[in-house]
Design a protein around this motif. Structure first.
Motif, PDB file in Angstrom:
ATOM      1  N   PRO A 147      21.364  25.680  21.549  1.00  0.00           N
ATOM      2  CA  PRO A 147      20.606  25.762  22.492  1.00  0.00           C
ATOM      3  C   PRO A 147      21.882  26.083  23.061  1.00  0.00           C
ATOM      4  CG  PRO A 147      20.762  23.669  23.183  1.00  0.00           C
ATOM      5  CD  PRO A 147      20.369  23.444  21.682  1.00  0.00           C
ATOM      6  N   TYR A 148      23.314  25.710  24.025  1.00  0.00           N
ATOM      7  CA  TYR A 148      24.408  26.114  24.733  1.00  0.00           C
ATOM      8  C   TYR A 148      25.371  26.892  24.230  1.00  0.00           C
ATOM      9  CZ  TYR A 148      21.418  22.237  26.815  1.00  0.00           C
ATOM     10  OH  TYR A 148      20.473  21.708  27.659  1.00  0.00           O
ATOM     11  N   PHE A 149      25.293  27.201  23.409  1.00  0.00           N
ATOM     12  CA  PHE A 149      25.882  28.097  22.107  1.00  0.00           C
ATOM     13  C   PHE A 149      25.109  29.221  22.482  1.00  0.00           C
ATOM     14  CE2 PHE A 149      27.797  25.417  18.697  1.00  0.00           C
ATOM     15  CZ  PHE A 149      28.500  24.511  19.653  1.00  0.00           C
ATOM     16  N   TRP A 150      24.209  29.194  22.328  1.00  0.00           N
ATOM     17  CA  TRP A 150      23.172  30.758  23.101  1.00  0.00           C
ATOM     18  C   TRP A 150      23.820  31.244  24.241  1.00  0.00           C
ATOM     19  CZ3 TRP A 150      21.669  33.764  19.436  1.00  0.00           C
ATOM     20  CH2 TRP A 150      21.679  33.255  17.251  1.00  0.00           C
ATOM     21  N   GLU A 151      23.162  30.156  24.861  1.00  0.00           N
ATOM     22  CA  GLU A 151      23.347  30.354  26.322  1.00  0.00           C
ATOM     23  C   GLU A 151      25.069  30.958  26.677  1.00  0.00           C
ATOM     24  OE1 GLU A 151      23.877  27.626  30.558  1.00  0.00           O
ATOM     25  OE2 GLU A 151      24.531  26.476  28.695  1.00  0.00           O
ATOM     26  N   LEU A 152      25.948  30.425  26.003  1.00  0.00           N
ATOM     27  CA  LEU A 152      27.575  30.773  26.311  1.00  0.00           C
ATOM     28  C   LEU A 152      27.564  32.107  25.860  1.00  0.00           C
ATOM     29  CD1 LEU A 152      30.335  30.719  26.714  1.00  0.00           C
ATOM     30  CD2 LEU A 152      30.873  29.623  24.713  1.00  0.00           C
ATOM     31  N   LYS A 153      26.785  32.649  24.766  1.00  0.00           N
ATOM     32  CA  LYS A 153      26.957  34.361  24.307  1.00  0.00           C
ATOM     33  C   LYS A 153      25.840  35.090  25.614  1.00  0.00           C
ATOM     34  CE  LYS A 153      25.300  37.117  20.781  1.00  0.00           C
ATOM     35  NZ  LYS A 153      24.898  37.971  18.830  1.00  0.00           N
ATOM     36  N   LEU A 199      26.344  38.737  29.730  1.00  0.00           N
ATOM     37  CA  LEU A 199      25.455  38.925  30.749  1.00  0.00           C
ATOM     38  C   LEU A 199      26.635  39.173  32.116  1.00  0.00           C
ATOM     39  CD1 LEU A 199      23.269  38.570  33.353  1.00  0.00           C
ATOM     40  CD2 LEU A 199      23.695  36.418  33.670  1.00  0.00           C
ATOM     41  N   GLU A 200      27.636  38.075  32.312  1.00  0.00           N
ATOM     42  CA  GLU A 200      28.190  38.265  33.363  1.00  0.00           C
ATOM     43  C   GLU A 200      29.944  39.735  33.245  1.00  0.00           C
ATOM     44  OE1 GLU A 200      31.060  34.752  33.347  1.00  0.00           O
ATOM     45  OE2 GLU A 200      29.347  33.917  34.684  1.00  0.00           O
ATOM     46  N   THR A 201      29.369  40.473  31.497  1.00  0.00           N
ATOM     47  CA  THR A 201      30.511  41.579  31.319  1.00  0.00           C
ATOM     48  C   THR A 201      29.709  42.345  31.836  1.00  0.00           C
ATOM     49  OG1 THR A 201      30.069  40.772  28.915  1.00  0.00           O
ATOM     50  CG2 THR A 201      32.098  39.836  30.219  1.00  0.00           C
ATOM     51  N   GLY A 202      27.959  42.426  32.097  1.00  0.00           N
ATOM     52  CA  GLY A 202      27.795  43.417  32.612  1.00  0.00           C
ATOM     53  C   GLY A 202      26.653  44.432  31.647  1.00  0.00           C
ATOM     54  N   ASN A 203      26.331  43.055  30.641  1.00  0.00           N
ATOM     55  CA  ASN A 203      25.409  43.687  29.054  1.00  0.00           C
ATOM     56  C   ASN A 203      24.345  43.147  29.701  1.00  0.00           C
ATOM     57  OD1 ASN A 203      27.574  45.567  27.392  1.00  0.00           O
ATOM     58  ND2 ASN A 203      28.164  44.043  28.187  1.00  0.00           N
ATOM     59  N   ARG A 205      21.907  43.015  26.596  1.00  0.00           N
ATOM     60  CA  ARG A 205      22.213  42.094  25.235  1.00  0.00           C
ATOM     61  C   ARG A 205      21.849  40.427  25.675  1.00  0.00           C
ATOM     62  NH1 ARG A 205      27.373  43.767  23.465  1.00  0.00           N
ATOM     63  NH2 ARG A 205      27.135  42.328  21.729  1.00  0.00           N
ATOM     64  N   ALA A 206      22.229  40.336  26.862  1.00  0.00           N
ATOM     65  CA  ALA A 206      22.103  38.918  27.802  1.00  0.00           C
ATOM     66  C   ALA A 206      20.685  38.628  27.204  1.00  0.00           C
ATOM     67  CB  ALA A 206      22.921  38.714  28.579  1.00  0.00           C
ATOM     68  N   ILE A 207      19.458  39.309  27.357  1.00  0.00           N
ATOM     69  CA  ILE A 207      18.623  38.750  26.950  1.00  0.00           C
ATOM     70  C   ILE A 207      17.469  38.018  25.810  1.00  0.00           C
ATOM     71  CG2 ILE A 207      15.507  39.265  27.219  1.00  0.00           C
ATOM     72  CD1 ILE A 207      16.434  41.493  29.517  1.00  0.00           C
ATOM     73  N   ALA A 208      17.957  38.163  24.845  1.00  0.00           N
ATOM     74  CA  ALA A 208      17.794  37.417  23.567  1.00  0.00           C
ATOM     75  C   ALA A 208      18.308  36.283  23.737  1.00  0.00           C
ATOM     76  CB  ALA A 208      17.845  38.375  22.267  1.00  0.00           C
ATOM     77  N   PRO A 209      19.767  36.409  23.067  1.00  0.00           N
ATOM     78  CA  PRO A 209      20.226  35.232  23.325  1.00  0.00           C
ATOM     79  C   PRO A 209      19.448  33.843  24.416  1.00  0.00           C
ATOM     80  CG  PRO A 209      21.961  37.007  23.893  1.00  0.00           C
ATOM     81  CD  PRO A 209      20.310  38.005  23.414  1.00  0.00           C
ATOM     82  N   ASN A 250      16.782  33.645  25.526  1.00  0.00           N
ATOM     83  CA  ASN A 250      15.391  33.652  25.175  1.00  0.00           C
ATOM     84  C   ASN A 250      15.420  32.532  24.308  1.00  0.00           C
ATOM     85  OD1 ASN A 250      13.231  35.227  26.138  1.00  0.00           O
ATOM     86  ND2 ASN A 250      13.812  37.142  25.959  1.00  0.00           N
ATOM     87  N   THR A 251      16.837  32.789  23.181  1.00  0.00           N
ATOM     88  CA  THR A 251      16.672  31.672  22.208  1.00  0.00           C
ATOM     89  C   THR A 251      16.153  30.042  22.970  1.00  0.00           C
ATOM     90  OG1 THR A 251      17.355  33.149  20.890  1.00  0.00           O
ATOM     91  CG2 THR A 251      17.911  31.102  19.754  1.00  0.00           C
ATOM     92  N   ALA A 252      17.336  29.961  23.324  1.00  0.00           N
ATOM     93  CA  ALA A 252      18.134  29.101  24.243  1.00  0.00           C
ATOM     94  C   ALA A 252      17.204  28.462  24.988  1.00  0.00           C
ATOM     95  CB  ALA A 252      19.650  29.070  25.123  1.00  0.00           C
ATOM     96  N   ILE A 253      16.002  29.259  25.617  1.00  0.00           N
ATOM     97  CA  ILE A 253      15.520  28.919  26.120  1.00  0.00           C
ATOM     98  C   ILE A 253      14.201  28.029  25.557  1.00  0.00           C
ATOM     99  CG2 ILE A 253      13.104  29.503  28.013  1.00  0.00           C
ATOM    100  CD1 ILE A 253      15.000  30.816  29.509  1.00  0.00           C
ATOM    101  N   SER A 254      13.724  28.903  24.287  1.00  0.00           N
ATOM    102  CA  SER A 254      13.397  28.796  23.464  1.00  0.00           C
ATOM    103  C   SER A 254      13.283  27.075  23.258  1.00  0.00           C
ATOM    104  CB  SER A 254      12.614  29.233  22.025  1.00  0.00           C
ATOM    105  OG  SER A 254      14.198  29.431  20.903  1.00  0.00           O
ATOM    106  N   MET A 255      14.416  26.598  23.012  1.00  0.00           N
ATOM    107  CA  MET A 255      14.444  25.365  22.243  1.00  0.00           C
ATOM    108  C   MET A 255      14.525  24.499  23.727  1.00  0.00           C
ATOM    109  SD  MET A 255      17.896  26.147  20.351  1.00  0.00           S
ATOM    110  CE  MET A 255      18.132  28.256  19.381  1.00  0.00           C
TER     111      MET A 255
END
Length: 486
Positions: free
Chosen positions: A347-353, A358-362, A365-369, A371-376
């Motif tokens: 999950p924490y690779f998804w978090e890093l993505k 998020l920190e680069t203004g996207n 696009r940050a929402i999907a990864p 959400n994947t991290a939170i699903s785990m």
């Protein structure tokens, strides 16, 4: 990433899944303290002074940096849980905090808080080394070695407690070294924390350290773990006691390690049938990833790349983070995608993505990864808050009610996340609910240790809230809060 309290200088230093608590600051001018009082200050305070030596400039200014990372905290909880149970303690009642400091150190301040430096995790090459340190500090808690300190600060918030400890420890260190200015600074810090330095001192006793050693070995035996890691850690630093000044590792300052003590630990450790037992492959792999992550986010890039120059998953994790920190976020994203291809269920690779996007203004696009991290990891408050932040920063998927839902759930699981309250206040404000925005702001101030601002905002919010509602009661709790005194 969960950002800090808007402190720009810290964002560059701590750009991973952290919350950096607002620094604890010195209080009013110091009260006069006699030489007898200062020399009576505890030089050890059960593992506290080393932190002050490790960051002496920070200590004299009255500040310490606590950081947050979901992956690291989950690992530490897994290390500590069986040890706490073996000691007869309830794991849910003890919170382990991360201190952003490269020195090896761990310490306890009362019966419900343990602190571990990031440097401890980076230095330890195996999980067993960290588990041994946790077992030793647990021995202090279970052995009642902190009873007077506990009585004074157990009811205090973590930030307030740290202010008390910094003051007492800085004054003690200054008095022990003959540094009058350092001692005076320590007294000043403590004066801003209900004068704890003048009233709560434990007489340092080697017998307590020996008792904690023996207790640690018992806990390791009961949990079927080796004491070899604990012995390795202590042996690594024992010889440094022969030196002085900055070359002495700070852990030794409050945990003196004479050779006879090392010998006792070794004899007891080798009696265990688990002495040669190694950590599981899975636990070692998690430890390696956390070491890589912490080093990549807290050390400079060149040093990290020297440490993690191979092609293992941990090496590539560190390399991806350093690449991002150096400004090459597109390349870093490709490297993270490579990590996800190798370990899609981490999950924490998804978090890093999600963090990088998020920190680069996207934010979209940050929402999907995320959400994947939170699903785990649905109960990780830090991940929920990060997702709420992404939703609020989104340009096409901004949904304030959805953000509120994630932020509230995140804060229910982790009520210390100051940024979460600020984001929640922002979301409520956009929904036109000023009363809820104000109580969220009050809770944020309270989590940061700014009790005066918290009370002022709680008073404003309470006037708008239905009497007896959950939010009204939150405001009432803040207004009724009184810092503990002796």
């Amino acid at each position: 990433m969960v950002q800090g309290f808007g402190i720009k200088s810290l964002r560059k230093l701590l750009p991973f899944s952290l919350v950096d608590h607002r620094p604890v600051r010195a209080g009013p001018a110091p009260h006069k303290a006699s030489t007898k009082l200062l020399t009576g200050l505890l030089a050890g305070l059960i593992g506290l002074t080393p932190l002050l030596h490790a960051t002496s400039a920070e200590a004299q200014r009255g500040r310490i940096k606590l950081v947050r990372d979901a992956e690291t905290e989950e690992l530490i909880r897994d290390y500590a849980r069986p040890i706490f149970k073996a000691a007869g303690l309830k794991p849910q009642n003890i919170r382990i905090h991360l201190v952003n400091d490269p020195a090896l150190n761990a310490f306890v301040v009362d019966g419900k808080r343990m602190f571990i430096n990031t440097g401890t995790l980076i230095t330890a090459k195996t999980p067993n080394e960290v588990i041994g340190i946790i077992a030793h500090e647990t021995g202090h808690i279970a052995g009642g070695h902190l009873i007077r300190l506990r009585q004074a600060i157990e009811g205090a918030q973590t930030i307030a407690a740290i202010g008390m400890i910094l003051g007492a420890g800085a004054a003690a260190a200054g008095a022990a070294s003959g540094n009058a200015s350092a001692a005076q600074a320590g007294t000043a810090i403590a004066a801003g924390s209900q004068g704890i330095a003048q009233r709560t001192f434990l007489n340092y006793a080697r017998t307590e350290e020996t008792a904690a050693d023996r207790a640690a070995i018992r806990y390791l035996q009961r949990t079927g773990q080796s004491a070899k890691g604990m012995l390795t850690t202590f042996e690594r630093f024992a010889d440094q006691a022969l030196f002085s000044g900055n070359f002495v590792d700070p852990y030794i300052r409050s945990h003196p390690l004479p050779r006879e003590r090392i010998g006792q630990i070794e004899r007891l450790a080798k009696k265990s049938k688990f002495f040669n037992r190694k950590d599981s492959v899975q636990l070692q792999a998690r430890h390696d990833l956390v070491r890589a992550k912490l080093a990549a986010f807290t050390f400079n890039g060149k040093r990290t790349m020297r440490m993690f120059k191979g092609n293992s998953l941990a090496d590539r994790y560190a390399q991806a983070i350093v690449t991002y920190r150096l400004g090459s976020h597109k390349r870093a994203l490709k490297m993270v995608d490579g990590l996800l291809k190798a370990a899609p269920n981490h999950p924490y690779f998804w978090e890093l993505k999600g963090q990088i996007l998020l920190e680069t203004g996207n934010g979209d696009r940050a929402i999907a990864p995320l959400n994947t991290a939170i699903s785990m990891k649905p109960n990780e408050g830090i991940l929920r808050v990060m997702l709420g932040q992404a939703i609020l920063s989104s340009k096409s998927n901004r949904n304030y009610r959805q953000a509120v839902d994630h932020l509230r759930r995140g804060l229910q699981n982790d009520p210390d996340l100051g940024l979460g309250y600020r984001l929640l206040a922002q979301a409520y404000d956009q929904l036109g609910n000023r009363a809820f925005a104000e109580i969220a702001t009050a809770n944020g101030y309270f989590a940061a240790g700014d009790i005066r601002s918290a009370k002022a905002m709680a008073a404003r919010a309470q006037k708008k809230l239905p009497r007896g509602s959950p939010e009204w009661l939150q405001a009432d709790d803040i207004l009724s809060y009184k810092p503990p005194r002796l």
